[in-house]
Design a protein around this motif. Structure first.
Motif, PDB file in Angstrom:
ATOM      1  N   ALA A   7       0.832  -1.215   0.000  1.00  0.00           N
ATOM      2  CA  ALA A   7       0.000   0.000   0.000  1.00  0.00           C
ATOM      3  C   ALA A   7       0.865   1.263   0.000  1.00  0.00           C
ATOM      4  N   LEU A   8       1.933   1.234   0.756  1.00  0.00           N
ATOM      5  CA  LEU A   8       2.830   2.390   0.748  1.00  0.00           C
ATOM      6  C   LEU A   8       3.472   2.597  -0.627  1.00  0.00           C
ATOM      7  N   ARG A   9       3.799   1.488  -1.258  1.00  0.00           N
ATOM      8  CA  ARG A   9       4.418   1.606  -2.594  1.00  0.00           C
ATOM      9  C   ARG A   9       3.426   2.203  -3.589  1.00  0.00           C
ATOM     10  N   GLN A  10       2.176   1.744  -3.535  1.00  0.00           N
ATOM     11  CA  GLN A  10       1.179   2.273  -4.448  1.00  0.00           C
ATOM     12  C   GLN A  10       0.897   3.759  -4.162  1.00  0.00           C
ATOM     13  N   LEU A  11       0.862   4.098  -2.891  1.00  0.00           N
ATOM     14  CA  LEU A  11       0.637   5.504  -2.549  1.00  0.00           C
ATOM     15  C   LEU A  11       1.765   6.386  -3.035  1.00  0.00           C
ATOM     16  N   LEU A  12       2.997   5.910  -2.882  1.00  0.00           N
ATOM     17  CA  LEU A  12       4.138   6.683  -3.380  1.00  0.00           C
ATOM     18  C   LEU A  12       4.078   6.843  -4.882  1.00  0.00           C
ATOM     19  N   LEU A  13       3.639   5.764  -5.563  1.00  0.00           N
ATOM     20  CA  LEU A  13       3.527   5.848  -7.026  1.00  0.00           C
ATOM     21  C   LEU A  13       2.469   6.857  -7.435  1.00  0.00           C
ATOM     22  N   VAL A  14       1.355   6.839  -6.737  1.00  0.00           N
ATOM     23  CA  VAL A  14       0.285   7.782  -7.084  1.00  0.00           C
ATOM     24  C   VAL A  14       0.715   9.214  -6.818  1.00  0.00           C
ATOM     25  N   LEU A  15       1.364   9.411  -5.665  1.00  0.00           N
ATOM     26  CA  LEU A  15       1.818  10.759  -5.360  1.00  0.00           C
ATOM     27  C   LEU A  15       2.876  11.256  -6.331  1.00  0.00           C
ATOM     28  N   THR A  16       3.655  10.333  -6.878  1.00  0.00           N
ATOM     29  CA  THR A  16       4.702  10.740  -7.828  1.00  0.00           C
ATOM     30  C   THR A  16       4.125  11.050  -9.193  1.00  0.00           C
ATOM     31  N   VAL A  17       3.096  10.277  -9.614  1.00  0.00           N
ATOM     32  CA  VAL A  17       2.561  10.416 -10.969  1.00  0.00           C
ATOM     33  C   VAL A  17       1.567  11.548 -11.064  1.00  0.00           C
ATOM     34  N   LEU A  18       0.733  11.748 -10.030  1.00  0.00           N
ATOM     35  CA  LEU A  18      -0.345  12.720 -10.134  1.00  0.00           C
ATOM     36  C   LEU A  18       0.123  14.129 -10.476  1.00  0.00           C
ATOM     37  N   PRO A  19       1.191  14.620  -9.828  1.00  0.00           N
ATOM     38  CA  PRO A  19       1.553  16.024 -10.124  1.00  0.00           C
ATOM     39  C   PRO A  19       1.988  16.234 -11.567  1.00  0.00           C
ATOM     40  N   CYS A  20       2.474  15.223 -12.232  1.00  0.00           N
ATOM     41  CA  CYS A  20       3.058  15.462 -13.566  1.00  0.00           C
ATOM     42  C   CYS A  20       2.268  14.837 -14.685  1.00  0.00           C
ATOM     43  N   CYS A  21       1.191  14.142 -14.406  1.00  0.00           N
ATOM     44  CA  CYS A  21       0.469  13.420 -15.469  1.00  0.00           C
ATOM     45  C   CYS A  21      -0.950  13.965 -15.569  1.00  0.00           C
ATOM     46  N   THR A  22      -1.368  14.118 -16.759  1.00  0.00           N
ATOM     47  CA  THR A  22      -2.749  14.523 -17.028  1.00  0.00           C
ATOM     48  C   THR A  22      -3.434  13.534 -17.954  1.00  0.00           C
ATOM     49  N   SER A  23      -2.909  12.258 -18.081  1.00  0.00           N
ATOM     50  CA  SER A  23      -3.488  11.222 -18.944  1.00  0.00           C
ATOM     51  C   SER A  23      -3.382   9.895 -18.238  1.00  0.00           C
ATOM     52  N   LEU A  24      -4.028   8.866 -18.806  1.00  0.00           N
ATOM     53  CA  LEU A  24      -4.061   7.527 -18.220  1.00  0.00           C
ATOM     54  C   LEU A  24      -2.678   6.894 -18.248  1.00  0.00           C
ATOM     55  N   GLN A  25      -2.287   6.264 -17.138  1.00  0.00           N
ATOM     56  CA  GLN A  25      -1.010   5.585 -17.035  1.00  0.00           C
ATOM     57  C   GLN A  25      -1.252   4.176 -16.477  1.00  0.00           C
ATOM     58  N   VAL A  26      -0.770   3.123 -17.259  1.00  0.00           N
ATOM     59  CA  VAL A  26      -0.899   1.720 -16.863  1.00  0.00           C
ATOM     60  C   VAL A  26       0.501   1.152 -16.732  1.00  0.00           C
ATOM     61  N   SER A  27       0.750   0.409 -15.628  1.00  0.00           N
ATOM     62  CA  SER A  27       2.083  -0.168 -15.412  1.00  0.00           C
ATOM     63  C   SER A  27       1.973  -1.483 -14.659  1.00  0.00           C
ATOM     64  N   ILE A  28       3.045  -2.329 -14.803  1.00  0.00           N
ATOM     65  CA  ILE A  28       3.177  -3.588 -14.059  1.00  0.00           C
ATOM     66  C   ILE A  28       4.479  -3.492 -13.286  1.00  0.00           C
ATOM     67  N   PRO A  29       4.404  -3.448 -11.955  1.00  0.00           N
ATOM     68  CA  PRO A  29       5.626  -3.230 -11.157  1.00  0.00           C
ATOM     69  C   PRO A  29       6.711  -4.278 -11.413  1.00  0.00           C
ATOM     70  N   GLN A  30       6.393  -5.561 -11.648  1.00  0.00           N
ATOM     71  CA  GLN A  30       7.394  -6.617 -11.799  1.00  0.00           C
ATOM     72  C   GLN A  30       7.505  -6.991 -13.284  1.00  0.00           C
ATOM     73  N   GLU A  31       8.730  -6.899 -13.814  1.00  0.00           N
ATOM     74  CA  GLU A  31       8.933  -7.156 -15.238  1.00  0.00           C
ATOM     75  C   GLU A  31       8.905  -8.641 -15.588  1.00  0.00           C
ATOM     76  N   GLU A  32       9.276  -9.544 -14.665  1.00  0.00           N
ATOM     77  CA  GLU A  32       9.343 -10.966 -14.986  1.00  0.00           C
ATOM     78  C   GLU A  32       8.911 -11.784 -13.776  1.00  0.00           C
ATOM     79  N   TYR A  33       8.159 -12.835 -14.051  1.00  0.00           N
ATOM     80  CA  TYR A  33       7.710 -13.754 -13.008  1.00  0.00           C
ATOM     81  C   TYR A  33       8.242 -15.152 -13.353  1.00  0.00           C
ATOM     82  N   GLU A  34       8.618 -15.910 -12.352  1.00  0.00           N
ATOM     83  CA  GLU A  34       9.073 -17.287 -12.529  1.00  0.00           C
ATOM     84  C   GLU A  34       8.300 -18.191 -11.589  1.00  0.00           C
TER      85      GLU A  34
END
Length: 470
Positions: A7-34
């Motif tokens: 939850a803290l990680r998601q909150l930090l991500l939201v706080l970082t993206v909101l000030p600079c983004c005015t469009s939809l942003q989709v991401s996957i935190p982990q690039e590879e799963y095994e």
């Protein structure tokens, strides 16, 4: 604790993206799963819309293709106000969750297989908010230990040959690494031959000898596990099959050459025979019945044979008759020479008439024979066309019936002798004619006429005898 950290990680991500983004942003935190084969894995996707209000949206998880030309597969999807839709191929082992408050979506896969090793894409569609990054991808690697590899050989294990030893595992994720090791015939480790090299599980050996024989072990390894196989190599001297095959091929070629030469000689001989056959006169040709077997009898004209037999009988009868007449003439000339002298001119004339009739009859017979032979020649011409197909058999049988031609030559000589005898008889009759002329000169016509009156009856019988001769 882990949930609080997330939850803290998601909150930090939201706080970082909101000030600079005015469009939809989709991401996957982990690039590879095994995950090990048969295990369970959860893929997580985070999205941040341009406007906080979500009246309508579409979230979809897709499995991308590993091969070119293969279509992308939809795993799961959800539309606001609707239910989660799972694709039939993933039913029973795929689940999807959406948390609108945390702006998060997750995809969970159970009982994973090698087919699940691929890239996955999470896409979010919001009306009037289609700018920015609307999709993100991640990869899933299903770990599988290598299967037992299969060791095989390419080439012939004989002296001074080049061979290849191959090693391949049908399964293994990630892709296994192959390694070859060598052991001598006593199963002691040794180095690979100096010129040998291996690549992707293929070990190449050059100019092998007896010392190359031994055991070769291939190991297939990845980070999950390993497996191995062993190949026993026995290098042998060159087999005799090669020499045998070469000998057979050489023999076949020699046989074909001999057959070609034989066919050429036979055709040349046949051509020469045909030329010689064409140069022969029609009278020298023999004809054979087409209905007879190949080694059959010579063709015979039955009508011609009957005519020849009849002619032969007539000649024999004529000879006997002429012989009897010659004897009777000799007796008459010896016993009644005086009567013949008195016969004079009339007797000579009767003899001339008899000879003329005889020669006229001979000429008629010759004309008949000429017509007969002309007809036979026409039949031979017809038969030549009919039996043209038998020409090949005639060529083969010409040597067989060569003796028949010799017999015909003997008969021709025999008939030529008969002709000479006829010529001798003609000369003898000419001598008789001369004697009659001498008799006519010796006796005058008047005395012959008186004697003729005394012996009229006798000359009448002689005249009848002459008519019988005619």
């Amino acid at each position: 604790m882990a949930q609080r950290r997330w939850a803290l990680r998601q909150l930090l991500l939201v706080l970082t993206v909101l000030p600079c983004c005015t469009s939809l942003q989709v991401s996957i935190p982990q690039e590879e799963y095994e995950i090990a084969r048969g295990g369970e894995v959860t893929l997580t996707c985070v999205f941040v819309p341009a406007r906080p209000e979500l009246t309508q949206f579409l979230i979809k998880w897709e499995a991308l293709s590993n091969n070119e030309g293969e279509a992308t597969k939809t795993v799961a999807s959800i539309f606001k106000g609707g239910n989660i839709d799972i694709a039939p191929h993933y039913e029973g082992r795929a689940t999807m969750e959406v948390d609108l408050d945390q702006r998060r979506s997750s995809l969970t896969l159970t009982e994973t297989t090698l087919e699940d090793s691929r890239h996955y894409q999470c896409s979010v569609t919001i009306p009037n908010d289609d700018e920015g990054n609307t999709a993100a991808t991640t990869s899933l690697l299903v770990l599988v230990a290598p299967s037992t590899p299969i060791c095989s050989i390419q080439g012939t294990a004989e002296y001074y040959q080049d061979i290849k030893l191959t090693c391949l595992s049908e399964e293994g994720s990630p892709a296994p690494v192959y390694d070859w090791k060598s052991y001598n015939v006593e199963n002691n480790p040794r180095q690979l031959p100096p010129k040998a090299f291996q690549e992707d599980g293929v070990l190449s050996l050059f100019n092998i000898t007896r010392e190359t024989s031994g055991f070769f072990t291939c190991s297939s390894t990845n980070r999950v596990g390993s497996a191995s196989c062993t190949f026993t190599l026995a290098v042998m001297p060159p087999s005799s099959n090669t020499g045998t095959i070469i000998g057979i091929v050489a023999g076949v070629i020699a046989g074909l050459v001999l057959i070609a030469i034989l066919i050429y000689c036979l055709r040349r001989r046949k051509k020469n025979k045909n030329q010689a056959h064409d140069e022969r006169s029609p009278g020298e040709m023999d004809y054979f019945d087409k209905d007879a077997p190949e080694g059959g009898e010579q063709y015979k004209d039955k009508k011609k044979d009957k005519k020849k037999d009849k002619k032969r009988k007539d000649k024999d009868n004529a000879k006997k008759k002429r012989g009897g007449e010659e004897e009777s003439d000799d007796d008459r000339h010896s016993d009644s020479s005086e009567k013949e002298r008195r016969d004079g001119k009339d007797s000579s004339q009767l003899y001339k008439d008899g000879q003329r009739d005889q020669y006229r009859g001979s000429q008629d017979r010759l004309d008949d024979q000429r017509d007969q032979y002309r007809g036979s020649r026409d039949r031979l011409d017809d038969q030549r066309d009919q039996y043209r197909s038998s020409r090949d058999r005639l060529d083969d049988q010409r040597d067989q019936y060569r003796s028949s031609r010799d017999r015909l030559d003997d008969r021709r000589d025999q008939y030529r002798g008969s002709r000479d005898r006829l010529d001798d008889q003609r000369e003898r009759y000419g001598g008789s004619r001369d004697r009659l002329n001498d008799g006519h000169d010796r006796y005058n016509y008047q005395s012959s006429r008186d004697d003729y009156g005394d012996h009229g009856g006798h000359y009448s019988s002689s005249h009848g005898h002459a008519d019988g001769y005619d």
